[in-house]
Design a protein around this motif. Structure first.
Motif, PDB file in Angstrom:
ATOM      1  N   PRO A 227     -22.073   6.289  55.055  1.00  0.00           N
ATOM      2  CA  PRO A 227     -21.529   5.161  55.604  1.00  0.00           C
ATOM      3  C   PRO A 227     -20.680   5.250  57.835  1.00  0.00           C
ATOM      4  CG  PRO A 227     -20.109   5.981  54.113  1.00  0.00           C
ATOM      5  CD  PRO A 227     -21.448   6.753  54.065  1.00  0.00           C
ATOM      6  N   LEU A 252     -26.250   2.157  63.133  1.00  0.00           N
ATOM      7  CA  LEU A 252     -25.363   2.320  62.842  1.00  0.00           C
ATOM      8  C   LEU A 252     -25.019   3.754  61.938  1.00  0.00           C
ATOM      9  CD1 LEU A 252     -24.639   0.072  59.191  1.00  0.00           C
ATOM     10  CD2 LEU A 252     -23.205  -0.199  61.400  1.00  0.00           C
ATOM     11  N   GLY A 303     -28.166   4.485  57.885  1.00  0.00           N
ATOM     12  CA  GLY A 303     -27.395   4.370  57.718  1.00  0.00           C
ATOM     13  C   GLY A 303     -26.852   3.942  56.127  1.00  0.00           C
ATOM     14  N   GLY A 304     -25.879   4.659  55.131  1.00  0.00           N
ATOM     15  CA  GLY A 304     -25.319   4.525  54.133  1.00  0.00           C
ATOM     16  C   GLY A 304     -26.150   5.125  53.245  1.00  0.00           C
ATOM     17  N   ASP A 305     -27.397   4.136  51.545  1.00  0.00           N
ATOM     18  CA  ASP A 305     -28.050   4.790  50.997  1.00  0.00           C
ATOM     19  C   ASP A 305     -29.695   4.329  52.291  1.00  0.00           C
ATOM     20  OD1 ASP A 305     -29.214   5.891  48.499  1.00  0.00           O
ATOM     21  OD2 ASP A 305     -30.269   4.150  49.047  1.00  0.00           O
ATOM     22  N   PHE A 309     -30.058  -2.215  50.971  1.00  0.00           N
ATOM     23  CA  PHE A 309     -30.229  -2.907  52.016  1.00  0.00           C
ATOM     24  C   PHE A 309     -30.232  -2.558  53.311  1.00  0.00           C
ATOM     25  CE2 PHE A 309     -26.736  -5.447  49.472  1.00  0.00           C
ATOM     26  CZ  PHE A 309     -27.446  -5.971  49.244  1.00  0.00           C
ATOM     27  N   GLY A 310     -31.168  -1.315  53.441  1.00  0.00           N
ATOM     28  CA  GLY A 310     -31.708   0.280  53.993  1.00  0.00           C
ATOM     29  C   GLY A 310     -33.243  -0.782  54.981  1.00  0.00           C
ATOM     30  N   ALA A 334     -22.714   2.310  51.944  1.00  0.00           N
ATOM     31  CA  ALA A 334     -21.203   2.019  52.932  1.00  0.00           C
ATOM     32  C   ALA A 334     -20.493   1.089  51.668  1.00  0.00           C
ATOM     33  CB  ALA A 334     -21.396   0.119  53.470  1.00  0.00           C
ATOM     34  N   CYS A 338     -16.368   3.419  51.325  1.00  0.00           N
ATOM     35  CA  CYS A 338     -15.853   2.236  51.585  1.00  0.00           C
ATOM     36  C   CYS A 338     -14.601   2.320  51.160  1.00  0.00           C
ATOM     37  CB  CYS A 338     -15.934   0.750  52.313  1.00  0.00           C
ATOM     38  SG  CYS A 338     -17.717   0.711  54.184  1.00  0.00           S
ATOM     39  N   TYR A 384     -22.164  -6.400  51.592  1.00  0.00           N
ATOM     40  CA  TYR A 384     -22.744  -6.114  53.134  1.00  0.00           C
ATOM     41  C   TYR A 384     -23.192  -7.366  54.331  1.00  0.00           C
ATOM     42  CZ  TYR A 384     -23.649  -1.763  50.338  1.00  0.00           C
ATOM     43  OH  TYR A 384     -23.365  -0.872  49.466  1.00  0.00           O
ATOM     44  N   MET A 385     -22.848  -7.202  55.269  1.00  0.00           N
ATOM     45  CA  MET A 385     -23.433  -8.146  56.264  1.00  0.00           C
ATOM     46  C   MET A 385     -22.394  -8.870  56.278  1.00  0.00           C
ATOM     47  SD  MET A 385     -27.514  -6.691  56.998  1.00  0.00           S
ATOM     48  CE  MET A 385     -27.492  -6.670  54.282  1.00  0.00           C
ATOM     49  N   GLU A 412     -13.798  -2.450  57.888  1.00  0.00           N
ATOM     50  CA  GLU A 412     -14.390  -2.151  59.046  1.00  0.00           C
ATOM     51  C   GLU A 412     -14.240  -0.715  59.277  1.00  0.00           C
ATOM     52  OE1 GLU A 412     -13.077  -4.591  62.384  1.00  0.00           O
ATOM     53  OE2 GLU A 412     -14.498  -4.150  63.658  1.00  0.00           O
ATOM     54  N   GLY A 414     -15.558   1.837  58.169  1.00  0.00           N
ATOM     55  CA  GLY A 414     -15.203   2.566  57.251  1.00  0.00           C
ATOM     56  C   GLY A 414     -15.580   3.779  56.977  1.00  0.00           C
ATOM     57  N   ARG A 416     -14.509   5.960  59.233  1.00  0.00           N
ATOM     58  CA  ARG A 416     -15.065   6.684  60.340  1.00  0.00           C
ATOM     59  C   ARG A 416     -13.088   7.000  60.855  1.00  0.00           C
ATOM     60  NH1 ARG A 416     -20.663   3.715  62.609  1.00  0.00           N
ATOM     61  NH2 ARG A 416     -21.389   4.089  60.664  1.00  0.00           N
ATOM     62  N   VAL A 441     -18.842  -4.035  58.748  1.00  0.00           N
ATOM     63  CA  VAL A 441     -17.967  -4.945  57.595  1.00  0.00           C
ATOM     64  C   VAL A 441     -18.440  -5.198  56.316  1.00  0.00           C
ATOM     65  CG1 VAL A 441     -16.645  -6.927  56.890  1.00  0.00           C
ATOM     66  CG2 VAL A 441     -16.081  -6.121  59.944  1.00  0.00           C
TER      67      VAL A 441
END
Ligand SMILES: C[S@@+](CC[C@H](N)C(=O)[O-])C[C@H]1O[C@@H](n2cnc3c(N)ncnc32)[C@H](O)[C@@H]1O
Length: 486
Positions: A227, A252, A303-305, A309-310, A334, A338, A384-385, A412, A414, A416, A441
């Motif tokens: 993330p 991302l 981003g993420g995995d 959702f990738g 995420a 997060c 997500y999203m 938001e 997360g 970072r 977010v």
């Protein structure tokens, strides 16, 4: 000077009964020695090793004859006079000896080592700073692939064949460079020894070809970048990033993750940014296929995995259809990153026995999502999203019977430095969504939000938290949530 001593199948002696003696005995066992430990009162660790049959334990005082015929000896005793006596016996028997923590008494020092099968990396500080040597060891350990030993063993299988067919000197060196820095090594490290062997045989049979036979088939790693926080990257992700020739990355992906790639790797942004069209999915496939077919080591950094959702599934299918080998390196999605950063346990004995990951790109009238089931009593719903569809989602959940006061967290950026966490109720979700900035977010809905410690609601870094707008602050203040640990 670091000299390596082969003790494989040789008798070795350790005198001592504490943790130092156990550590040195383990070190010698790992190096393949037949280890005897002489310890009048052995530690539990040593006793367990003896019971497991890895060392022979003699529960008695040592004698000079114990040193006869031994390849190497370690003295790990507290008492200085005793240590000197034991070192004297070793010298009389011409056995190289190390006295733990006594460099002046030792013939050699024991380096910190990283082992990968037949490959051993030794780090020595000449006795000056063993703790620093251990730290360097852990860094090197993190860098070297787990299957490096398999690669060495693989190369050994082909050594004679290479010797017989490729002239010594530059041609042979070039061939091994091509093996270790190219597709063949990648395959072994990915666990595909059969594929690697097939290519190796091709290379040995046609070593003079400027273009290796494996070029044209290429390899792509789909890598999860997590993330944001670069420390959440897996070791494997770091390794393939450092080997990549070209990196196609999403918008991302945190720039600090990209900084971990090889300096001269080509970085190609292919992500969609809000309000900008971005590169289409089909064009991303084409560009990856073209680069891999050109013999380049391609990383598709997401981003993420990649599989949450990738669109990783579509990319794998497209690459496979084009005959490109593709491997997936998972990342921290995420939801997990997060939630950890916000201190929200996604499941909890008292609050949630199931978690659902949902895309928030839902429309009124979508049939496939049953919100009441997803966000029911003992469930956590992670969206997500979900920023743009927050009002629709809240309306649908409440209409389906989910209490309007159900706790909600909106995270938001997360993990970072500019992470912000806003909490409220389901009824306040649209307001919270209006309050967030332009970063990614994630929405968490469920009683688990109550289990988050209050201090987590602040930004984790020195970056100042954006001031809440009056309307959002009012809605949050009215949220009936007590942040108490349960
Ligand atoms: C296209 S999805 C990609 C998800 C990604 N594959 C994963 O496993 O996390 C993008 C969405 O993931 C969520 N997301 C990703 N990184 C995030 C972060 N650092 N903080 C909050 N949400 C994040 C946001 O909901 C964002 O809109």
């Amino acid at each position: 000077m670091l000299v390596s001593l082969t003790v494989s199948d040789q008798p070795a002696l350790v005198v001592g009964s504490d943790a130092n003696a156990a550590a040195k005995a383990r070190f010698l066992v790992d190096a393949g020695a037949r280890v005897t430990v002489i310890a009048p009162t052995a530690s539990a660790d040593l006793t367990a090793m003896a019971e497991a049959g890895t060392v022979h334990l003699a529960a008695r005082a040592p004698a000079p004859c114990d040193l006869i015929g031994v390849a190497v000896a370690i003295v790990a005793v507290e008492d200085e006079t005793h240590a000197r006596r034991l070192v004297g016996w070793a010298r009389a028997a011409r056995v190289p000896v190390n006295a733990v923590d006594r460099p002046a008494l030792s013939d050699f020092s024991v380096p910190a080592v990283v082992r990968r099968g037949p490959i051993t990396v030794g780090i020595a500080s000449g006795g000056a700073a063993p703790a620093l040597a251990r730290l360097v060891r852990s860094r090197i350990d993190a860098l070297l692939p787990e299957r490096l030993g398999d690669l060495a063993t693989f190369a050994a299988r082909f050594r004679d064949a290479v010797k017989a067919t490729v002239p010594t000197g530059r041609p042979r060196r070039l061939l091994w460079d091509r093996v270790f820095q190219g597709d063949i090594a990648e395959r072994v490290l990915a666990g595909d020894e059969a594929g690697a062997a097939e290519r190796m045989i091709g290379l040995i049979n046609r070593p003079d070809q400027a273009t290796p036979p494996e070029a044209g088939r290429g390899i792509v790693h789909l890598v999860g970048a997590g993330p944001g926080d670069p420390e959440l990257l897996t070791l494997k992700a770091q390794r393939v990033l450092q080997a990549a020739d070209v990196i196609f990355h999403d918008s991302l992906v945190d720039p600090r993750v990209l900084d971990l790639a090889r300096r001269d790797a080509t970085r190609v942004p292919v992500g969609k940014r809000r309000g900008a069209p971005g590169v289409g999915q089909a064009a991303i496939h084409d560009r990856m296929v073209a680069a891999a077919s050109d013999g380049q080591r391609v990383v598709r950094l997401k981003g993420g995995d990649p599989f949450v959702f990738g669109r990783g599934g579509e990319e794998v299918a497209a690459l496979e259809a084009a005959g490109i080998d593709v491997h997936v390196v998972p990342g921290i999605t995420a939801a997990l990153g997060c939630a950890a950063a916000a201190g929200i346990p996604l499941t909890h004995r008292d609050h949630a026995s199931a978690v659902t990951l949902l895309t928030g790109q839902v429309q009124d009238g979508d049939a496939e999502v049953d919100p009441a089931t997803l966000a029911g009593g003992d469930r956590t719903l992670v969206v997500y999203m979900g920023r743009a569809g927050a009002s629709t989602l809240a309306r649908r959940l409440i209409a389906a019977g989910v209490p309007a006061g159900r706790p909600v967290a909106m995270i938001e950026n997360g993990t970072r430095p500019d992470q912000t966490i806003r909490t409220g109720t389901l009824a306040a979700l649209p307001l919270l969504a209006r309050q967030v900035g332009g970063g990614p977010v994630l929405i968490v809905i469920g009683d688990v939000v109550r289990a988050a410690p209050a201090w987590k609601s602040r930004t984790p870094s020195s970056a100042p938290a954006p001031a809440p707008s009056p309307v959002a602050a009012a809605s949050i203040a009215s949220a009936p949530i007590a942040f108490a640990r349960t």
